[in-house]
Design an enzyme around this catalytic site. Structure first.
Site, PDB file in Angstrom:
ATOM      1  CD  GLU A 146      44.555  42.840  42.125  1.00  0.00           C
ATOM      2  OE1 GLU A 146      45.661  42.219  42.300  1.00  0.00           O
ATOM      3  OE2 GLU A 146      44.269  44.225  42.624  1.00  0.00           O
ATOM      4  CD  GLU A 167      45.700  46.850  39.099  1.00  0.00           C
ATOM      5  OE1 GLU A 167      44.340  46.402  39.751  1.00  0.00           O
ATOM      6  OE2 GLU A 167      45.666  46.180  37.806  1.00  0.00           O
TER       7      GLU A 167
END
Length: 266
Positions: free
Chosen positions: A120, A140
């Site tokens: 990210e 995730e």
């Protein structure tokens, strides 16, 4: 220069090098790291002697993302930084480049793990270099979590949607070669040399007119979601003032005189 116990800061000429420095945890995010990162971005923005930034990790890893032990309630290091977080509840998002875009070019030099929050943060950088054995991915969903660092918005805008959705929905790892093939990174180099390649690119940027470089970067991001007509109008607003600078005249003069230009941000 700033820095914390989990984020080191050093200068390489006109390049600021920020190193995620928690190798025992594969540079998983911590409060000291987040505070140090944000302060590093602010330093780069504020100091006109800095023309580029290289972001890398210590100990053969880039960043393994969020500290899952802390998320499970086992605490996170750096209680002395909690006042900073309370004063600016957005600080962690700014550190991860979700809510802050440095005006100087940011080059990522990746070795080893660059996963979850690491991938990210990567999406907030401008140019990306990785060692051949680097690993990427957004894990995730495999943990029942959401990649809330910006990936569901940014990734489909940076790589083809089919690849973005596969990465987001499978939570599987990607090799450096595969990451380059889908366009997530730009260079794959021998292991241990990502920082060298990143600094090489930084030096090429540093040799250019800083006002021009910053205007070009700003224009790319500013126009990315505009229509072509709107974008061309915005480009003129950003670009024309550059031609009126002393640096622009110096660039032309240096070319005519067959010498390296000396830019003064004027």
């Amino acid at each position: 220069m700033g820095g914390t116990e989990h984020l080191t800061v050093q200068r390489e000429g006109a390049t600021l090098v920020l190193t995620l420095n928690r190798p025992e945890a594969k540079n998983a995010l911590s409060l000291p790291m987040l505070v140090g990162l944000y302060d590093g971005w602010l330093e780069a923005d504020a100091d006109d002697r800095i023309r580029s930034v290289v972001l890398t990790g210590a100990g053969g890893a880039f960043c393994a993302g969020m500290d899952l032990k802390a998320l499970a309630g086992k605490g996170m290091e750096g209680d002395q930084y909690r006042d900073r977080m309370k004063a600016d509840p957005d600080l962690h998002w700014k550190a991860m480049l979700r809510h802050h875009r440095p005006r100087k070019p940011v080059i990522a030099a990746v070795e080893g793990y660059c996963v979850a929050g690491g991938t990210e943060i990567l999406q907030g950088t401008d140019i990306r270099v990785a060692g051949a054995s680097a690993t990427f991915g957004l894990f995730e969903v495999k943990r029942g979590l959401f990649p809330i660092g910006g990936s569901t918005v940014r990734l489909p805008r940076q790589i083809p949607r089919t690849h973005a959705l596969e990465m987001l929905l499978t939570g599987r790892p990607y090799t450096a070669e595969e990451a380059a093939r889908i366009g997530l990174i730009g260079h794959v180099v021998p292991d241990g040399t990502a920082i060298e390649k990143a600094l090489e690119i930084a030096e090429q940027i540093n040799a250019c007119g800083p006002l021009a470089v910053e205007a070009v970067k700003a224009s790319v991001y500013e126009t990315s979601e505009q229509t072509e007509t709107e974008g061309l109008k915005s480009e003129l607003a950003r670009g024309w003032p550059v031609f009126d600078t002393a640096d622009a005249k110096e660039g032309a003069r240096a070319f005519a005189e067959k010498r390296p230009p000396v830019y003064r941000r004027a």
